[in-house]
Design a protein around this motif. Structure first.
Motif, PDB file in Angstrom:
ATOM      1  N   MET A  47       0.823  -1.207   0.000  1.00  0.00           N
ATOM      2  CA  MET A  47       0.000   0.000   0.000  1.00  0.00           C
ATOM      3  C   MET A  47       0.860   1.261   0.000  1.00  0.00           C
ATOM      4  SD  MET A  47      -2.996   1.204  -0.313  1.00  0.00           S
ATOM      5  CE  MET A  47      -3.800  -0.376  -0.224  1.00  0.00           C
ATOM      6  N   PHE A  48       1.947   1.255   0.758  1.00  0.00           N
ATOM      7  CA  PHE A  48       2.857   2.400   0.780  1.00  0.00           C
ATOM      8  C   PHE A  48       3.379   2.688  -0.626  1.00  0.00           C
ATOM      9  CE2 PHE A  48       7.511   3.430   0.996  1.00  0.00           C
ATOM     10  CZ  PHE A  48       7.375   4.782   1.275  1.00  0.00           C
ATOM     11  N   LEU A  49       3.857   1.661  -1.301  1.00  0.00           N
ATOM     12  CA  LEU A  49       4.412   1.867  -2.639  1.00  0.00           C
ATOM     13  C   LEU A  49       3.333   2.272  -3.638  1.00  0.00           C
ATOM     14  CD1 LEU A  49       6.957  -1.093  -2.770  1.00  0.00           C
ATOM     15  CD2 LEU A  49       7.457   1.339  -2.393  1.00  0.00           C
ATOM     16  N   GLN A  50       2.152   1.678  -3.536  1.00  0.00           N
ATOM     17  CA  GLN A  50       1.066   2.054  -4.450  1.00  0.00           C
ATOM     18  C   GLN A  50       0.641   3.507  -4.228  1.00  0.00           C
ATOM     19  OE1 GLN A  50      -1.792  -1.022  -3.524  1.00  0.00           O
ATOM     20  NE2 GLN A  50      -1.182  -2.259  -5.299  1.00  0.00           N
ATOM     21  N   MET A  51       0.490   3.890  -2.961  1.00  0.00           N
ATOM     22  CA  MET A  51       0.090   5.267  -2.659  1.00  0.00           C
ATOM     23  C   MET A  51       1.184   6.247  -3.058  1.00  0.00           C
ATOM     24  SD  MET A  51      -1.939   4.664   0.959  1.00  0.00           S
ATOM     25  CE  MET A  51      -1.693   6.334   1.469  1.00  0.00           C
ATOM     26  N   LEU A  52       2.442   5.878  -2.814  1.00  0.00           N
ATOM     27  CA  LEU A  52       3.537   6.772  -3.168  1.00  0.00           C
ATOM     28  C   LEU A  52       3.657   6.897  -4.685  1.00  0.00           C
ATOM     29  CD1 LEU A  52       5.544   8.594  -1.712  1.00  0.00           C
ATOM     30  CD2 LEU A  52       7.231   6.765  -1.921  1.00  0.00           C
ATOM     31  N   SER A  53       3.343   5.838  -5.409  1.00  0.00           N
ATOM     32  CA  SER A  53       3.346   5.896  -6.868  1.00  0.00           C
ATOM     33  C   SER A  53       2.356   6.961  -7.349  1.00  0.00           C
ATOM     34  CB  SER A  53       2.985   4.523  -7.445  1.00  0.00           C
ATOM     35  OG  SER A  53       2.847   4.569  -8.842  1.00  0.00           O
ATOM     36  N   TYR A  54       1.159   6.926  -6.797  1.00  0.00           N
ATOM     37  CA  TYR A  54       0.128   7.917  -7.124  1.00  0.00           C
ATOM     38  C   TYR A  54       0.622   9.323  -6.760  1.00  0.00           C
ATOM     39  CZ  TYR A  54      -4.596  10.007  -6.959  1.00  0.00           C
ATOM     40  OH  TYR A  54      -5.698  10.795  -7.144  1.00  0.00           O
ATOM     41  N   HIS A  55       1.200   9.422  -5.585  1.00  0.00           N
ATOM     42  CA  HIS A  55       1.724  10.685  -5.064  1.00  0.00           C
ATOM     43  C   HIS A  55       2.844  11.227  -5.952  1.00  0.00           C
ATOM     44  CE1 HIS A  55       4.089  13.194  -2.228  1.00  0.00           C
ATOM     45  NE2 HIS A  55       2.928  13.440  -1.685  1.00  0.00           N
ATOM     46  N   GLN A  56       3.771  10.345  -6.378  1.00  0.00           N
ATOM     47  CA  GLN A  56       4.892  10.770  -7.221  1.00  0.00           C
ATOM     48  C   GLN A  56       4.396  11.303  -8.567  1.00  0.00           C
ATOM     49  OE1 GLN A  56       7.124  10.805  -4.987  1.00  0.00           O
ATOM     50  NE2 GLN A  56       8.670   9.306  -5.460  1.00  0.00           N
ATOM     51  N   LYS A  57       3.386  10.660  -9.127  1.00  0.00           N
ATOM     52  CA  LYS A  57       2.847  11.133 -10.411  1.00  0.00           C
ATOM     53  C   LYS A  57       2.307  12.554 -10.262  1.00  0.00           C
ATOM     54  CE  LYS A  57       1.813   6.531 -12.100  1.00  0.00           C
ATOM     55  NZ  LYS A  57       0.757   5.530 -12.337  1.00  0.00           N
ATOM     56  N   GLN A  58       1.631  12.815  -9.149  1.00  0.00           N
ATOM     57  CA  GLN A  58       1.157  14.178  -8.882  1.00  0.00           C
ATOM     58  C   GLN A  58       2.339  15.132  -8.728  1.00  0.00           C
ATOM     59  OE1 GLN A  58      -1.253  13.556  -5.343  1.00  0.00           O
ATOM     60  NE2 GLN A  58      -3.100  13.839  -6.558  1.00  0.00           N
ATOM     61  N   GLY A  59       3.347  14.700  -7.991  1.00  0.00           N
ATOM     62  CA  GLY A  59       4.531  15.534  -7.785  1.00  0.00           C
ATOM     63  C   GLY A  59       5.231  15.861  -9.094  1.00  0.00           C
ATOM     64  N   LEU A  60       5.310  14.876  -9.982  1.00  0.00           N
ATOM     65  CA  LEU A  60       5.944  15.110 -11.282  1.00  0.00           C
ATOM     66  C   LEU A  60       5.162  16.141 -12.086  1.00  0.00           C
ATOM     67  CD1 LEU A  60       6.978  11.468 -12.215  1.00  0.00           C
ATOM     68  CD2 LEU A  60       8.487  13.360 -11.570  1.00  0.00           C
ATOM     69  N   GLU A  61       3.863  16.065 -12.005  1.00  0.00           N
ATOM     70  CA  GLU A  61       3.033  17.044 -12.714  1.00  0.00           C
ATOM     71  C   GLU A  61       3.249  18.452 -12.147  1.00  0.00           C
ATOM     72  OE1 GLU A  61      -1.667  17.606 -13.993  1.00  0.00           O
ATOM     73  OE2 GLU A  61      -1.065  15.817 -12.890  1.00  0.00           O
ATOM     74  N   MET A  62       3.248  18.562 -10.830  1.00  0.00           N
ATOM     75  CA  MET A  62       3.425  19.879 -10.203  1.00  0.00           C
ATOM     76  C   MET A  62       4.820  20.449 -10.444  1.00  0.00           C
ATOM     77  SD  MET A  62       1.355  19.750  -6.589  1.00  0.00           S
ATOM     78  CE  MET A  62       1.618  18.055  -6.135  1.00  0.00           C
ATOM     79  N   HIS A 149       1.696  18.774  -0.011  1.00  0.00           N
ATOM     80  CA  HIS A 149       1.901  17.532  -0.763  1.00  0.00           C
ATOM     81  C   HIS A 149       3.074  16.731  -0.196  1.00  0.00           C
ATOM     82  CE1 HIS A 149       1.735  14.980  -4.345  1.00  0.00           C
ATOM     83  NE2 HIS A 149       3.043  15.108  -4.433  1.00  0.00           N
ATOM     84  N   GLN A 150       4.194  17.386   0.045  1.00  0.00           N
ATOM     85  CA  GLN A 150       5.363  16.681   0.561  1.00  0.00           C
ATOM     86  C   GLN A 150       5.175  16.266   2.021  1.00  0.00           C
ATOM     87  OE1 GLN A 150       6.214  15.696  -2.115  1.00  0.00           O
ATOM     88  NE2 GLN A 150       8.381  16.188  -2.335  1.00  0.00           N
ATOM     89  N   HIS A 151       4.408  17.032   2.770  1.00  0.00           N
ATOM     90  CA  HIS A 151       4.090  16.612   4.139  1.00  0.00           C
ATOM     91  C   HIS A 151       3.317  15.300   4.109  1.00  0.00           C
ATOM     92  CE1 HIS A 151       3.360  16.842   8.401  1.00  0.00           C
ATOM     93  NE2 HIS A 151       2.083  16.658   8.173  1.00  0.00           N
ATOM     94  N   ASN A 152       2.432  15.139   3.114  1.00  0.00           N
ATOM     95  CA  ASN A 152       1.676  13.904   2.967  1.00  0.00           C
ATOM     96  C   ASN A 152       2.615  12.717   2.719  1.00  0.00           C
ATOM     97  OD1 ASN A 152      -0.403  12.203   0.820  1.00  0.00           O
ATOM     98  ND2 ASN A 152      -1.187  12.847   2.809  1.00  0.00           N
ATOM     99  N   ALA A 153       3.689  12.927   1.949  1.00  0.00           N
ATOM    100  CA  ALA A 153       4.674  11.866   1.710  1.00  0.00           C
ATOM    101  C   ALA A 153       5.366  11.474   3.013  1.00  0.00           C
ATOM    102  CB  ALA A 153       5.706  12.315   0.674  1.00  0.00           C
ATOM    103  N   ILE A 154       5.639  12.455   3.862  1.00  0.00           N
ATOM    104  CA  ILE A 154       6.259  12.189   5.163  1.00  0.00           C
ATOM    105  C   ILE A 154       5.340  11.303   6.004  1.00  0.00           C
ATOM    106  CG2 ILE A 154       7.016  13.250   7.335  1.00  0.00           C
ATOM    107  CD1 ILE A 154       7.867  15.721   5.550  1.00  0.00           C
ATOM    108  N   GLU A 155       4.037  11.585   5.967  1.00  0.00           N
ATOM    109  CA  GLU A 155       3.076  10.780   6.720  1.00  0.00           C
ATOM    110  C   GLU A 155       3.005   9.349   6.185  1.00  0.00           C
ATOM    111  OE1 GLU A 155      -0.581  12.962   6.557  1.00  0.00           O
ATOM    112  OE2 GLU A 155       0.084  14.413   8.054  1.00  0.00           O
TER     113      GLU A 155
END
Length: 193
Positions: A47-62, A149-155
């Motif tokens: 779940m961590f990797l799946q959620m971070l994958s989603y998160h990274q795609k958003q980060g790349l866009e931003m 967004h990055q705070h969410n990655a820390i969590e």
């Protein structure tokens, strides 16, 4: 600047001295994507990797938007460095999930993620707004959104280090936590500078 050069310059900032024998910190000759995970894992690791994958795609866009729209040279440099790092991390994440025979994305049903903090909170409308905000307001808008967004990655990383079982995924989560905390500090300086 080539991607390898950007990565080699960013490694000390993003990864610090967090490498372990099992998961060495990348150097200019080893990208994060080349790190292999062991075969033992639990649901939290997935779940961590799946959620971070989603998160990274958003980060790349931003960060792609910031690399072209930011007015602060320091913010542009930070966005480009974050984008290079997160693109490499995303390749690694998806490789690990594929190796484990798991989907590379999390199920988008919000109810499935309540026990682990939910999917990343940055919404598509907020990300799209970065493309239309006035040039004079862009840096502040980006910093406010990307800080959250990055705070969410820390969590997410904290959840993995607490409940995960795969040692490479936990070591990666530690690096994510430390690198994003460093980015948050840099962004706060940019906001207050």
């Amino acid at each position: 600047m080539t991607r390898r050069v950007v990565l080699s310059l960013l490694v000390p900032l993003a990864l610090g001295a967090c490498g372990t024998a099992a998961t060495p910190a990348p150097t200019g000759t080893q990208a994060v994507a080349e790190i292999q995970a062991g075969s033992s894992f639990n649901e939290t690791d997935v779940m961590f990797l799946q959620m971070l994958s989603y998160h990274q795609k958003q980060g790349l866009e931003m960060t792609s938007t910031a690399a072209t729209r930011a007015t602060s040279p320091q913010l542009k440099t930070l966005a480009e460095a974050v984008r290079a790092t997160e693109a490499d991390e995303l390749t690694m994440i998806q490789g690990w999930l594929t190796q484990w025979g798991k989907p590379t994305t999390a199920d988008p049903a919000a109810g499935l993620h309540a026990d682990h903090g939910g999917l990343p909170a940055t919404g598509p409308a907020e990300i799209k707004a970065l493309t239309t905000v006035s040039p004079s307001s862009f840096d502040t808008a980006f910093l406010n959104l990307f800080l959250a967004h990055q705070h969410n990655a820390i969590e997410m990383a904290h959840l993995e280090t607490t409940n995960g079982s795969n040692k490479e995924a936990k070591a990666f989560a530690n690096r994510v936590r430390e690198s994003r905390q460093g980015e948050v500090r840099q962004m706060l300086k940019l906001m207050n500078g």
